[in-house]
Every structure is written in structure tokens, then in C-alpha cells.
Design a protein around this motif. Structure first.
Motif, PDB file in Angstrom:
ATOM      1  N   LYS A  47     -38.782   1.626 -29.545  1.00 44.40           N
ATOM      2  CA  LYS A  47     -38.111   2.220 -28.407  1.00 44.40           C
ATOM      3  C   LYS A  47     -37.641   2.344 -29.088  1.00 44.40           C
ATOM      4  O   LYS A  47     -35.789   2.547 -28.300  1.00 44.40           O
ATOM      5  CB  LYS A  47     -38.793   3.157 -27.407  1.00 44.40           C
ATOM      6  CG  LYS A  47     -40.211   3.621 -27.852  1.00 44.40           C
ATOM      7  CD  LYS A  47     -39.476   5.555 -28.239  1.00 44.40           C
ATOM      8  CE  LYS A  47     -41.154   6.729 -28.891  1.00 44.40           C
ATOM      9  NZ  LYS A  47     -40.199   7.754 -29.279  1.00 44.40           N
ATOM     10  N   GLN A  80     -34.040   7.487 -28.672  1.00 38.48           N
ATOM     11  CA  GLN A  80     -33.100   9.105 -27.718  1.00 38.48           C
ATOM     12  C   GLN A  80     -33.831   9.509 -26.186  1.00 38.48           C
ATOM     13  O   GLN A  80     -33.845   9.319 -25.554  1.00 38.48           O
ATOM     14  CB  GLN A  80     -33.535  10.416 -29.191  1.00 38.48           C
ATOM     15  CG  GLN A  80     -33.162  11.455 -27.906  1.00 38.48           C
ATOM     16  CD  GLN A  80     -33.177  12.828 -29.104  1.00 38.48           C
ATOM     17  OE1 GLN A  80     -34.527  13.048 -28.722  1.00 38.48           O
ATOM     18  NE2 GLN A  80     -32.033  12.900 -29.454  1.00 38.48           N
ATOM     19  N   ASP A  81     -35.236   9.042 -26.376  1.00 37.13           N
ATOM     20  CA  ASP A  81     -36.243   9.219 -25.352  1.00 37.13           C
ATOM     21  C   ASP A  81     -35.806   8.166 -24.008  1.00 37.13           C
ATOM     22  O   ASP A  81     -35.630   8.691 -23.523  1.00 37.13           O
ATOM     23  CB  ASP A  81     -37.683   9.271 -25.560  1.00 37.13           C
ATOM     24  CG  ASP A  81     -38.401  10.147 -26.559  1.00 37.13           C
ATOM     25  OD1 ASP A  81     -38.121  11.482 -26.595  1.00 37.13           O
ATOM     26  OD2 ASP A  81     -39.318   9.513 -26.613  1.00 37.13           O
ATOM     27  N   LYS A 130     -32.369   9.181 -22.785  1.00 33.16           N
ATOM     28  CA  LYS A 130     -31.958  10.120 -22.218  1.00 33.16           C
ATOM     29  C   LYS A 130     -32.390   9.670 -20.727  1.00 33.16           C
ATOM     30  O   LYS A 130     -32.203  10.552 -19.039  1.00 33.16           O
ATOM     31  CB  LYS A 130     -32.863  11.450 -22.443  1.00 33.16           C
ATOM     32  CG  LYS A 130     -32.314  12.285 -23.507  1.00 33.16           C
ATOM     33  CD  LYS A 130     -32.810  13.147 -24.228  1.00 33.16           C
ATOM     34  CE  LYS A 130     -32.537  14.470 -25.123  1.00 33.16           C
ATOM     35  NZ  LYS A 130     -33.426  15.393 -26.040  1.00 33.16           N
ATOM     36  N   THR A 131     -33.338   9.184 -20.413  1.00 29.59           N
ATOM     37  CA  THR A 131     -34.646   8.037 -19.772  1.00 29.59           C
ATOM     38  C   THR A 131     -33.646   7.493 -18.254  1.00 29.59           C
ATOM     39  O   THR A 131     -33.026   7.663 -17.208  1.00 29.59           O
ATOM     40  CB  THR A 131     -35.641   7.715 -19.635  1.00 29.59           C
ATOM     41  OG1 THR A 131     -36.140   7.715 -20.582  1.00 29.59           O
ATOM     42  CG2 THR A 131     -35.825   7.149 -18.347  1.00 29.59           C
ATOM     43  N   TYR A 138     -42.538   1.936 -22.988  1.00 30.99           N
ATOM     44  CA  TYR A 138     -41.189   1.897 -24.468  1.00 30.99           C
ATOM     45  C   TYR A 138     -42.048   0.681 -24.976  1.00 30.99           C
ATOM     46  O   TYR A 138     -42.298  -0.270 -23.953  1.00 30.99           O
ATOM     47  CB  TYR A 138     -40.267   2.308 -23.955  1.00 30.99           C
ATOM     48  CG  TYR A 138     -39.808   3.056 -23.171  1.00 30.99           C
ATOM     49  CD1 TYR A 138     -39.919   4.728 -24.118  1.00 30.99           C
ATOM     50  CD2 TYR A 138     -39.180   3.331 -22.095  1.00 30.99           C
ATOM     51  CE1 TYR A 138     -39.919   5.968 -23.642  1.00 30.99           C
ATOM     52  CE2 TYR A 138     -38.980   4.652 -21.775  1.00 30.99           C
ATOM     53  CZ  TYR A 138     -39.133   5.444 -22.365  1.00 30.99           C
ATOM     54  OH  TYR A 138     -38.865   6.928 -21.565  1.00 30.99           O
TER      55      TYR A 138
END
Length: 297
Positions: A111, A158-159, A162-163, A183
């Protein structure tokens, strides 16, 4: 799947060469966001005129000079809908092999993918020594794990984007954490030329870093003076009270500890910087000049 590239720009760069190398290194659909510092109007105009009919090339410019990390923060707000974002500082031209390695690592499930530069020869040895002391200091202070990877060249899923976007004032600090909780991370290593010079324009010294440097140097000087006097007095048999001896050596060793601690904090400040005021980010956001970027982004 679609990628976004954020290129923070603090001075004019080779525009077409940058785009060419990204195109060569990326094997999937992508968009490029040039995040341009204030007063670079000519470069912003060059982006618009050069890529008038290319929707993949986008740009925004702030209304004042800021550091690259604030540009990255604003850019990440625009790339939250992409599958992943690659940040590649304009302090150097994009490396095609690094881009390919980033994407391969991300497709393998990581990630966050960092870039870590390695030197060769004596400079490599010296870098390893400094990193070892810094890592020891980080561990002693109980701070997050830091592998000394680049703070402005990395891939973020992407995750994660956004975090991080939920805490924009801490954007830079979160991106530095190699052990970002929850992650999967990876580090891509690349050997660079010892003669390669860093672009000082992209290296920001904040007040806290300067203060730590002064305290560290002062502690080192004090420590050397006290320990030297103590050893000389002991070897020459000076008639001094045991209390003075204890005081000299105590101050000397305490000085070494303080030197180590504040030297670590100095490097840490140079990497994580300081939090950004939300009011400043809002003001920058409201005054952006955009090209090829919809209002939804």
C-alpha cells in the motif's frame, strides 16, 4: 485501474522530458498533476500551452511561495479517487526504473512504497554510520520507525491517500512513517552517484531544527571541554576535590547524551517538518489557479 502522479515544482524544470519519462515508466492509465509554487507563472503557462490538447496533463499553482510538502498536501486532495498516487519531487528528473518498481510493488499488494537512496564507496560507509546513530536515537526516544527513505518520492495506495487526507495538517508526518500502522509497505533501493548534488531549494530548515543543531553542538563542545579537563587533571595529578572530578565527568557524559538526543531530533525535524495550519491550507486552496482540473477534484 488508474494512477495519478503529483510533481511538486519549486523552480522551472524540463517539462516535456518529465512527461516523457513518466509515460515510459508507467504501463497503465494515468494523469499527471504539476503542483506549482507561487511566482512560477511562466512555467504554469508553459504547461497549458504545451499540453493544450492533452487531458492527462493537469496543473495547479498556489498564489505564494510554499514548501513542496504543502503542494503535495493540496495535490493529494485531488487524487483521492485514483487507485494509487505516485509523488515524485521535481528536485530531480523521474527515474523510469523507479516508477516501474513502484508500480510492480504496488501490484504485488503493498500500500505504501518508499524510495531509499544508497551511495557507494566511502560516502556509503559514512551514510550507514549516520543512519545507525539516527536509528538508535529514534529507538531510544520511542518514536516511529524511520528507514530514512525519501520524503517526497513515494507511491501511496488510494486507501492511504484517503486516510492521510483526513488529517491534512499532518500530511508530511504521516508520509514519513515507514511503519504506517495497518498498511503493507515496501522500500525500493537505488544506488546513486556520489557526485550527485541535492537541490537545496527543496531542502527546508525550520526553526526547531536550527535550535536542535545549536543545542547539540553546544552540548558537544561543553562535553569535550569537561572530559578533557577531567582526564588531564587526573593524569597530571592536579590537587582537585573529588567533587570537582565527579562534576566534570558527570557534565561531560551528560553532554554526550544531550548531543546524541538533539542530533537525532535535528534530523527528525528535517524529515517530518512541522504541522501545517489548516487556515493556511484553506487559504491556499481557495486561491488556486487550475488547469485541466475539474471543480470536483
Amino acid at each position: 485501474m488508474k494512477l495519478a502522479f503529483i510533481i511538486p515544482v519549486l523552480e522551472e524544470i524540463e517539462l516535456t522530458e518529465t512527461v516523457r519519462k513518466i509515460n515510459e515508466g508507467c504501463d497503465m492509465d494515468y494523469d499527471i498533476y504539476f503542483a506549482i509554487n507561487g511566482k512560477l507563472n511562466s512555467f504554469f503557462t508553459k504547461v497549458r500551452t504545451t499540453y493544450l490538447d492533452n487531458a492527462k496533463v493537469k496543473a495547479f499553482m498556489v498564489d505564494r511561495p510554499v514548501n513542496e510538502h504543502k503542494l503535495i498536501t493540496l495535490g493529494m486532495e485531488m487524487t483521492a479517487d485514483y487507485d494509487a498516487t505516485i509523488i515524485y519531487s521535481a528536485k530531480e528528473e523521474p527515474n523510469v526504473d523507479v516508477i516501474k518498481a513502484f508500480i510492480s510493488s504496488w501490484k504485488a499488494g503493498n500500500k505504501i512504497v518508499y524510495l531509499k537512496k544508497e551511495y557507494s564507496g566511502f560516502k556509503k560507509l559514512w551514510a550507514k554510520i549516520k543512519r545507525a546513530f539516527y536509528s538508535l536515537g529514534i529507538k531510544a526516544l520511542g518514536i516511529f520507525k524511520d528507514q530514512l527513505a525519501e520524503t517526497d518520492i513515494q507511491l501511496i495506495d488510494q486507501d492511504v491517500v484517503k486516510t492521510i487526507n483526513q488529517l491534512p495538517q499532518k500530511n508530511r508526518q504521516l508520509r514519513v512513517q515507514d511503519s504506517f500502522v495497518g498498511y503493507a509497505t515496501d522500500i525500493i533501493q537505488i544506488e546513486i552517484d556520489n557526485k550527485m548534488k541535492e537541490n537545496k531549494l527543496y531542502y527546508e530548515k525550520i526553526k526547531a531544527q536550527k535550535v536542535c543543531g545549536i543545542v547539540s553542538l553546544s552540548s558537544l563542545v561543553t562535553s569535550i571541554i569537561c572530559l578533557t579537563m577531567g582526564f588531564i587533571a587526573a593524569s597530571l595529578g592536579w590537587a582537585m576535590s573529588i567533587v570537582i572530578y565527579v562534576l566534570l565527568f558527570s557534565v561531560g557524559f551528560c553532554g554526550l547524551v544531550l548531543t546524541f538526543v538533539y542530533a537525532t531530533k535535528m534530523v527528525l525535524h528535517s524529515r517530518v517538518g512541522q504541522e501545517t495550519e489548516l487556515s493556511e491550507l484553506n487559504d491556499l486552496r481557495n486561491k488556486l489557479e487550475k488547469y485541466n482540473i475539474s471543480n470536483k477534484k
